[in-house]
Write an enzyme that holds these catalytic residues in place. Structure first.
Site, PDB file in Angstrom:
ATOM      1  N   LYS A 125     -20.103 -20.219  -9.905  1.00 53.64           N
ATOM      2  CA  LYS A 125     -19.563 -20.057 -11.146  1.00 53.64           C
ATOM      3  C   LYS A 125     -18.100 -19.553 -10.967  1.00 53.64           C
ATOM      4  O   LYS A 125     -17.163 -20.117 -11.586  1.00 53.64           O
ATOM      5  CB  LYS A 125     -20.227 -19.007 -12.005  1.00 53.64           C
ATOM      6  CG  LYS A 125     -19.994 -19.013 -13.443  1.00 53.64           C
ATOM      7  CD  LYS A 125     -20.888 -20.042 -14.220  1.00 53.64           C
ATOM      8  CE  LYS A 125     -20.712 -19.937 -15.549  1.00 53.64           C
ATOM      9  NZ  LYS A 125     -21.758 -20.637 -16.375  1.00 53.64           N
ATOM     10  N   TYR A 176       0.840  -1.327   0.116  1.00 51.05           N
ATOM     11  CA  TYR A 176      -0.077   0.084  -0.038  1.00 51.05           C
ATOM     12  C   TYR A 176       0.883   1.358   0.088  1.00 51.05           C
ATOM     13  O   TYR A 176       1.928   1.336  -0.698  1.00 51.05           O
ATOM     14  CB  TYR A 176      -0.918  -0.020   1.111  1.00 51.05           C
ATOM     15  CG  TYR A 176      -2.115   0.675   1.083  1.00 51.05           C
ATOM     16  CD1 TYR A 176      -2.916   0.870  -0.192  1.00 51.05           C
ATOM     17  CD2 TYR A 176      -2.469   1.909   1.931  1.00 51.05           C
ATOM     18  CE1 TYR A 176      -4.052   1.678  -0.200  1.00 51.05           C
ATOM     19  CE2 TYR A 176      -3.673   2.564   1.964  1.00 51.05           C
ATOM     20  CZ  TYR A 176      -4.294   2.519   0.750  1.00 51.05           C
ATOM     21  OH  TYR A 176      -5.239   3.539   0.725  1.00 51.05           O
TER      22      TYR A 176
END
Length: 759
Positions: A94, A39
């Site tokens: 999925k 970060y």
């Protein structure tokens, strides 16, 4: 397959951590420095690089392997318009399938929006996050507009799986079914019951592959789409027939193909009987097909039947397509998934069904053998070759049609990359098999009466790994080959009771007698031994009629090794044998010795086993880094027992083989963690490298360790590799799998190629 209970399905989704997917970090994050890279302030650097060139998003972020599964919940399975939240379990499912079958990462996006134009805007707005968009469970006809618009306006692959997935898989099945019945695609009459997204896409793909539009009859819930119908939407108007028929029963008469994408139990036995010779019936309504498998197959002996169910042959399952289609499209950074890529996927699936089927696939479906035919016209979803077959075909087509922005430079390297994604076809196994193919040798299989041996022989022949010679009952071998439709031709079969002459038997007996006459064996006993497959096979290697011998599939190790020791014997330099297993792990191969022979080896035997193992590892083009194991480290234990014997063996090795990377005695954690070892014992000869060869102080520890690793997984065991024999002899584990037999065959070939010389 056991009956699915509602309570089991609910428990599966809610237990432990609710849902089926999670986000997992891919970079180190344990230190403050790691976090400063992940970060602020470190993350600013890739941000600036992407600002300079937007394509750098593929280089510095997960975009290139990230697909959005987008749904508004208006057509969820057969449940209808149940809303986006209720459709989320399907979208998560999925995502799970994308990951486990093709290593594609997914965010499922459920959108509370039914207006197609607004949904299009939502997807366009989030598209920068993703490398591809999979539209899911959006009702027709809106789904057509949504997909077509997004394909035009986005430069990443957009794919509505409800349409194209079913089309691609069923097209593959259709191609193979037509081949089996010798019909041409341009001649067939096709009846389609259903006019939704999947039905429309199927017929469009079939037409692009050769079906004539005038030979198609489509029905919706009100009957045949004919010229008498009014109020049809533009999609349905494309499929209006000029034939004067109104009902499904009329349409079925004389039809070659029935494609069902509607509701269950609408087709009768009478309708099936009215179809043309060798009818093809794809009844794909779920969970109940348009006609049951039992009714359809009892109505016609010549039928080829497929359904959407896993408990009957020929399951039309979309998981055969979408993970691998996206994998290929993402890997070449395709701008779209075009018609050519869909056709390439269908043809690749059709071709794969005609190829040799690995034993692991048959075992997954609890059958002995799978071969191309009316009950196997499309591959099984658990076939590990799908990723290399379909993804490669799609990537090829993308490049050939000019939609690939990152072309594949080496197809061999690309296929290996695909295998590595799923951890299949370990690199070492591939290297072993490839080395064997360079100079295949004559390998005698002593137990050819076994189906698994014959299945392995079929693979070995097809891949050019070895030149098999079979020992067994010829009538039984021929029956097994015919019964299981194995492709084994022109392989010598030695039937010890039928095809071996008395002259050959006495010739071999005389050789054995000269070896054993002062060890208690008479000439008559030697003749009798030549009716034993292990003695006869070993004698073929001893006399040069074969290059290596494999046995042990059906008998104890000790019973199998005894004939080989009496016929071939051990190398004089060592005067003993040892057994090694290769454990294929995520961190690379580990070589474990001795795991099969020496109960409580002396220091000399430990040293000899180390040299035999090192030579075998070098024969596989790997540098041995050897740790001699015990329960203490470098002299910490001062009493008696294995540490003392191991320490003495290490002294012998350092003295005689100063360049060999070997040290000990050491505990297993120090062997496998080089940095830890170096921090405590910087003088060790392995430095800070992790050991890849483990020498155990006794049989118990070696055997227990490899069996634990094998049982806990995901390590795969290859072996036991017999070391120290004068000529190549290898003994299988009892009840070895076909894959294990194949791997042992390749190792036997390499052994025969080089007869791995000691250090």
């Amino acid at each position: 397959m056991p009956k699915l209970r509602r309570v089991d399905a609910l428990n599966y989704h809610q237990k432990d951590r609710p849902g089926k997917i999670e986000v997992v970090p891919t970079k180190p994050h344990n230190t403050q420095y790691d976090l400063s890279l992940a970060y602020t302030p470190g993350v600013a650097q890739p941000c600036l690089e992407i600002e300079k060139n937007i394509d750098n998003a593929y280089k510095y972020t997960a975009k290139g392997n990230l697909v959005a599964v987008v749904s508004n919940g208006t057509a969820v399975l057969g449940l209808g318009d149940i809303g986006p939240e209720a459709g989320k379990p399907v979208m998560e499912g999925k995502g799970l399938l994308f990951k486990i079958f093709a290593d594609v990462d997914v965010f499922d996006i459920e959108v509370n929006e039914k207006d197609p134009k607004k949904l299009i805007e939502v997807v366009k707005a989030i598209a920068p996050t993703f490398g591809g968009i999979n539209l899911e469970d959006i009702k027709a006809p809106e789904c057509f507009e949504i997909e077509e618009t997004l394909k035009k306006e986005l430069n990443i692959p957009v794919f509505h799986d409800d349409q194209h997935g079913t089309a691609i898989i069923s097209a593959a099945g259709l191609l193979n079914a037509l081949e089996l019945i010798y019909k041409k695609i341009e001649d067939i009459k096709v009846v389609v019951n259903g006019a939704g997204a999947a039905a429309v896409s199927c017929i469009k793909l079939y037409i692009s592959m050769g079906v004539k539009p005038e030979n198609v009859v489509m029905l919706d819930s009100k009957g045949v789409l004919n010229q008498e119908r009014t109020g049809l939407n533009p999609i349905k108007q494309q499929f209006v027939t000029k034939q004067k028929i109104n009902t499904l029963e009329e349409a079925m008469e004389g039809a070659d193909v029935f494609l069902g994408l509607s509701i269950g139990d609408v087709v009768s036995k009478k309708m099936i009987k009215s179809m043309a010779k060798n009818p093809i019936v794809f009844a794909m309504a779920n969970p109940n097909p348009e006609i049951t498998y039992e009714d359809a197959t009892s109505a016609r002996d010549d039928i080829i039947m497929a359904t959407g169910r896993s408990d009957y042959p020929n399951q039309i399952n979309n998981v055969l397509g979408f993970p691998f289609i996206f994998r290929g499209a993402l890997d070449v950074r395709a701008t779209t998934i075009n018609e050519e890529m869909k056709i390439a996927a269908a043809k690749a699936l059709a071709k794969l069904a005609k190829d040799y089927v690995p034993e692991m696939v048959a075992r997954a479906y609890n059958v002995q053998n799978i071969t191309f035919g009316k009950d196997y016209i499309i591959p099984k979803p658990l076939d590990p070759r799908l990723i290399t077959t379909v993804s490669t075909a799609v990537a090829h087509a993308a490049m050939e049609t000019g939609v690939a922005r990152k072309p594949v430079k080496s197809w061999t390297a690309y296929e290996q990359e695909l295998r590595n994604r799923l951890g299949i076809d370990n690199k070492l196994i591939m290297a072993i098999r490839n080395k064997a193919k360079q100079d295949p040798k004559r390998i005698v299989f002593a137990e050819a009466n076994s189906y698994r041996i014959l299945k392995a022989v079929q693979f070995v022949l097809r891949e050019g790994i070895a030149k098999p010679i079979l020992i067994g009952n010829k009538a039984k071998i021929d029956a097994l080959i015919q019964e299981n439709q194995l492709d084994i031709e022109n392989v010598p079969v030695i039937d010890l009771y039928e095809s071996v002459s008395d002259e050959k038997r006495h010739e071999f007996a005389q050789v054995l007698y000269e070896k054993r006459k002062r060890k208690g064996m008479t000439y008559n006993e030697c003749v009798e031994k030549m009716y034993n497959r292990d003695y006869f096979g070993s004698m073929m290697v001893e006399t040069g009629e074969a290059d290596a011998f494999i046995s042990g599939f059906s008998r104890k190790y000790s019973s199998t090794i005894r004939p080989a020791l009496q016929v071939i014997g051990v190398k004089e330099k060592f005067n003993h044998i040892a057994g090694m297993y290769i454990m294929l792990t995520k961190r690379g191969p580990l070589f474990l010795s001795d795991t099969t022979v020496n109960m409580n080896p002396s220091a000399q035997v430990l040293a000899d086993t180390t040299i035999l193992t090192a030579a075998e590892v070098q024969c596989l083009n790997i540098e041995p880094k050897i740790a001699m194991l015990s329960y203490s480290n470098f002299g910490a234990y001062k009493g008696e027992g294995s540490p003392i014997r191991v320490k003495e063996a290490v002294r012998m090795l350092h003295e005689k083989y100063p360049d060999l990377k070997v040290d000990g005695e050491m505990q297993a954690n120090y062997a496998l963690n080089g940095k830890l070892r170096y921090s405590r014992y910087p003088f060790n000869k392995l430095g800070d490298e992790d050991a890849n060869v483990l020498i155990f102080p006794n049989l118990s520890s070696g055997n227990i360790t490899y069996k634990i690793l094998q049982s806990l997984g995901p390590a795969e065991a290859v072996g036991p590799i017999l070391m120290g024999m004068k000529k190549p002899i290898h003994i299988l584990q009892r009840d070895s799998t076909v894959r294990e037999i194949i791997n042992m065959t390749a190792i036997a070939v390499i052994d025969a190629q080089s007869n791995c010389e000691e250090l």
